[in-house]
Design a protein around this motif. Structure first.
Motif, PDB file in Angstrom:
ATOM      1  N   GLY A 148       0.834  -1.192   0.000  1.00 28.25           N
ATOM      2  CA  GLY A 148       0.000   0.000   0.000  1.00 28.25           C
ATOM      3  C   GLY A 148       0.869   1.243   0.000  1.00 28.25           C
ATOM      4  N   PHE A 149       0.361   2.303  -0.612  1.00 27.66           N
ATOM      5  CA  PHE A 149       1.097   3.565  -0.664  1.00 27.66           C
ATOM      6  C   PHE A 149       0.096   4.694  -0.872  1.00 27.66           C
ATOM      7  N   TYR A 150       0.582   5.920  -0.924  1.00 26.45           N
ATOM      8  CA  TYR A 150      -0.265   7.085  -1.160  1.00 26.45           C
ATOM      9  C   TYR A 150       0.195   7.808  -2.423  1.00 26.45           C
ATOM     10  N   ASN A 151      -0.775   8.417  -3.125  1.00 25.00           N
ATOM     11  CA  ASN A 151      -0.412   9.310  -4.225  1.00 25.00           C
ATOM     12  C   ASN A 151      -1.306  10.545  -4.206  1.00 25.00           C
ATOM     13  N   GLY A 152      -1.014  11.459  -5.105  1.00 22.74           N
ATOM     14  CA  GLY A 152      -1.750  12.714  -5.121  1.00 22.74           C
ATOM     15  C   GLY A 152      -2.852  12.769  -6.153  1.00 22.74           C
ATOM     16  N   GLY A 153      -3.036  11.684  -6.913  1.00 21.04           N
ATOM     17  CA  GLY A 153      -4.094  11.642  -7.918  1.00 21.04           C
ATOM     18  C   GLY A 153      -3.836  12.481  -9.142  1.00 21.04           C
ATOM     19  N   MET A 154      -2.567  12.870  -9.360  1.00 24.01           N
ATOM     20  CA  MET A 154      -2.234  13.728 -10.506  1.00 24.01           C
ATOM     21  C   MET A 154      -1.501  12.972 -11.604  1.00 24.01           C
ATOM     22  N   GLY A 155      -1.507  11.644 -11.541  1.00 24.38           N
ATOM     23  CA  GLY A 155      -0.904  10.840 -12.602  1.00 24.38           C
ATOM     24  C   GLY A 155       0.596  10.694 -12.521  1.00 24.38           C
ATOM     25  N   VAL A 156       1.183  10.964 -11.369  1.00 25.31           N
ATOM     26  CA  VAL A 156       2.627  10.781 -11.197  1.00 25.31           C
ATOM     27  C   VAL A 156       2.918   9.282 -11.036  1.00 25.31           C
ATOM     28  N   SER A 157       3.770   8.733 -11.897  1.00 21.50           N
ATOM     29  CA  SER A 157       4.124   7.315 -11.817  1.00 21.50           C
ATOM     30  C   SER A 157       5.188   7.098 -10.751  1.00 21.50           C
ATOM     31  N   HIS A 158       4.903   6.219  -9.809  1.00 26.11           N
ATOM     32  CA  HIS A 158       5.867   5.887  -8.770  1.00 26.11           C
ATOM     33  C   HIS A 158       6.794   4.775  -9.280  1.00 26.11           C
ATOM     34  N   TYR A 159       7.974   4.700  -8.707  1.00 26.29           N
ATOM     35  CA  TYR A 159       9.005   3.769  -9.165  1.00 26.29           C
ATOM     36  C   TYR A 159       9.219   2.717  -8.083  1.00 26.29           C
ATOM     37  N   ILE A 160       9.017   1.428  -8.425  1.00 25.29           N
ATOM     38  CA  ILE A 160       9.139   0.326  -7.476  1.00 25.29           C
ATOM     39  C   ILE A 160      10.264  -0.596  -7.916  1.00 25.29           C
ATOM     40  N   ASN A 161      11.135  -0.960  -6.988  1.00 23.12           N
ATOM     41  CA  ASN A 161      12.253  -1.839  -7.323  1.00 23.12           C
ATOM     42  C   ASN A 161      12.619  -2.743  -6.157  1.00 23.12           C
ATOM     43  N   LEU A 162      13.290  -3.832  -6.500  1.00 21.42           N
ATOM     44  CA  LEU A 162      13.914  -4.719  -5.535  1.00 21.42           C
ATOM     45  C   LEU A 162      15.412  -4.660  -5.821  1.00 21.42           C
ATOM     46  N   VAL A 163      16.152  -4.060  -4.922  1.00 19.69           N
ATOM     47  CA  VAL A 163      17.586  -3.855  -5.138  1.00 19.69           C
ATOM     48  C   VAL A 163      18.362  -4.940  -4.399  1.00 19.69           C
ATOM     49  N   LYS A 164      19.163  -5.704  -5.155  1.00 20.10           N
ATOM     50  CA  LYS A 164      19.995  -6.737  -4.532  1.00 20.10           C
ATOM     51  C   LYS A 164      21.285  -6.099  -4.043  1.00 20.10           C
ATOM     52  N   THR A 165      21.568  -6.247  -2.762  1.00 17.07           N
ATOM     53  CA  THR A 165      22.749  -5.652  -2.151  1.00 17.07           C
ATOM     54  C   THR A 165      23.752  -6.739  -1.792  1.00 17.07           C
ATOM     55  N   ASP A 166      25.003  -6.555  -2.184  1.00 17.44           N
ATOM     56  CA  ASP A 166      26.051  -7.537  -1.893  1.00 17.44           C
ATOM     57  C   ASP A 166      26.501  -7.417  -0.450  1.00 17.44           C
ATOM     58  N   ARG A 167      26.250  -8.477   0.328  1.00 15.79           N
ATOM     59  CA  ARG A 167      26.669  -8.523   1.722  1.00 15.79           C
ATOM     60  C   ARG A 167      27.247  -9.896   2.006  1.00 15.79           C
ATOM     61  N   ALA A 168      28.421  -9.906   2.609  1.00 11.77           N
ATOM     62  CA  ALA A 168      29.102 -11.169   2.874  1.00 11.77           C
ATOM     63  C   ALA A 168      28.335 -12.031   3.867  1.00 11.77           C
ATOM     64  N   ASP A 169      27.666 -11.379   4.845  1.00  8.22           N
ATOM     65  CA  ASP A 169      26.970 -12.123   5.891  1.00  8.22           C
ATOM     66  C   ASP A 169      25.611 -12.634   5.450  1.00  8.22           C
ATOM     67  N   THR A 170      25.030 -12.001   4.438  1.00 15.78           N
ATOM     68  CA  THR A 170      23.697 -12.394   3.953  1.00 15.78           C
ATOM     69  C   THR A 170      23.717 -12.426   2.423  1.00 15.78           C
ATOM     70  N   PRO A 171      23.913 -13.599   1.812  1.00 10.15           N
ATOM     71  CA  PRO A 171      24.067 -13.685   0.350  1.00 10.15           C
ATOM     72  C   PRO A 171      22.871 -13.164  -0.443  1.00 10.15           C
ATOM     73  N   TYR A 172      21.668 -13.350   0.076  1.00  6.48           N
ATOM     74  CA  TYR A 172      20.464 -12.954  -0.661  1.00  6.48           C
ATOM     75  C   TYR A 172      19.754 -11.841   0.091  1.00  6.48           C
ATOM     76  N   TYR A 173      20.373 -10.669   0.074  1.00  4.98           N
ATOM     77  CA  TYR A 173      19.866  -9.505   0.793  1.00  4.98           C
ATOM     78  C   TYR A 173      19.324  -8.497  -0.215  1.00  4.98           C
ATOM     79  N   PHE A 174      18.068  -8.095  -0.020  1.00  6.46           N
ATOM     80  CA  PHE A 174      17.412  -7.189  -0.951  1.00  6.46           C
ATOM     81  C   PHE A 174      16.801  -6.009  -0.195  1.00  6.46           C
ATOM     82  N   GLU A 175      16.614  -4.921  -0.907  1.00  4.59           N
ATOM     83  CA  GLU A 175      15.892  -3.775  -0.374  1.00  4.59           C
ATOM     84  C   GLU A 175      14.716  -3.464  -1.304  1.00  4.59           C
ATOM     85  N   PHE A 176      13.520  -3.413  -0.721  1.00  4.32           N
ATOM     86  CA  PHE A 176      12.335  -3.025  -1.490  1.00  4.32           C
ATOM     87  C   PHE A 176      12.294  -1.500  -1.511  1.00  4.32           C
ATOM     88  N   ARG A 177      12.370  -0.924  -2.694  1.00  2.57           N
ATOM     89  CA  ARG A 177      12.500   0.527  -2.831  1.00  2.57           C
ATOM     90  C   ARG A 177      11.294   1.138  -3.533  1.00  2.57           C
TER      91      ARG A 177
END
Length: 245
Positions: A148-177
């Motif tokens: 869920g998220f909020y927008n202003g109703g003016m047609g602005v497209s939001h950008y959604i991504n899953l960023v894979k971050t290299d970490r030695a302690d956690t091989p499969y570490y991602f950030e939802f952006r």
């Protein structure tokens, strides 16, 4: 040439009519288990079969559907695309598929691969605006996120991504952006996105760690993923209204 195309088109249409009639005669009255008045709602992977718009669907649990008829003849199937399908089941075990169905509606789900880690530029490129995680699950080789998220109703497209971050302690570490690009927070919206996990190989189950910036603060989600598996964890049951990319 034109007449031949018309004949082929007519034959295809006639075949579709007889196929649906055959399926209904053999299934639609079978104890009313599969009725034209009953609809199923599922998130599925779209599998294009040729250049003529034919496709099949694979559900989260690996069940395969063949659209014997459709109310959405203009739908353009794309490879590696997830979609929410609304359908009635016409028959079991048809031409190698688990079910033959009639598509009542089908809407694409935002489907993409994990994004590249840009380090200090992640906030600038991918944003860090908060979301509410409504559901997160593995299905047919994808990490699916309902948010869920909020927008202003003016047609602005939001950008959604899953960023894979290299970490030695956690091989499969991602950030939802989430990048709202400064859009106003007026209207509550719901979105769904599917991230392709086909770059993760192997037979052993791995644990995905996903960090999310939520309205309540940082959230860490742990999701088990077996690359060779297509376990059914959840089937979507709603349509989604979201201006996202």
């Amino acid at each position: 040439m034109t007449d031949m195309r018309k004949v082929k088109s007519f034959k295809s249409a006639l075949y579709a009519v007889f196929t649906v009639l055959f399926l209904c005669l053999n299934a639609c009255d079978d104890g009313d288990e599969y009725s034209m008045n009953k609809a199923w709602y599922s998130i599925a992977t779209v599998n294009p079969l040729n250049d003529n718009g034919m496709y099949s669907l694979t559900l989260d649990n690996g069940t395969t559907l063949w659209p014997a008829a459709t109310d959405v003849p203009w739908y353009n199937p794309k490879h590696k695309r997830r979609a929410i399908a609304v359908y009635t089941i016409l028959s079991d075990k048809f031409q190698g598929y688990d079910h033959a169905v009639k598509i009542l509606d089908i809407q694409n789900v935002l489907t993409k691969a994990a994004a590249k880690d840009l380090g200090e530029k992640n906030d600038e490129e991918y944003g860090n605006d908060p979301v509410k995680i409504l559901n997160m699950w593995i299905g047919d080789g994808y990490l699916n996120v309902e948010f869920g998220f909020y927008n202003g109703g003016m047609g602005v497209s939001h950008y959604i991504n899953l960023v894979k971050t290299d970490r030695a302690d956690t091989p499969y570490y991602f950030e939802f952006r989430h990048n709202a690009y400064g859009d106003a927070t007026v209207y509550a919206r719901k979105g769904i996105v599917a991230f392709d996990l086909s770059d993760i190989h192997g037979e052993e189950e791995v644990e995905l760690t996903v960090k999310v910036n939520t309205f309540e603060g940082e959230l860490i989600k742990k999701v088990a993923f077996k690359p060779a598996s297509a376990e059914k964890v959840h089937v979507g049951t709603e349509k989604y209204d979201a201006d996202i990319k």
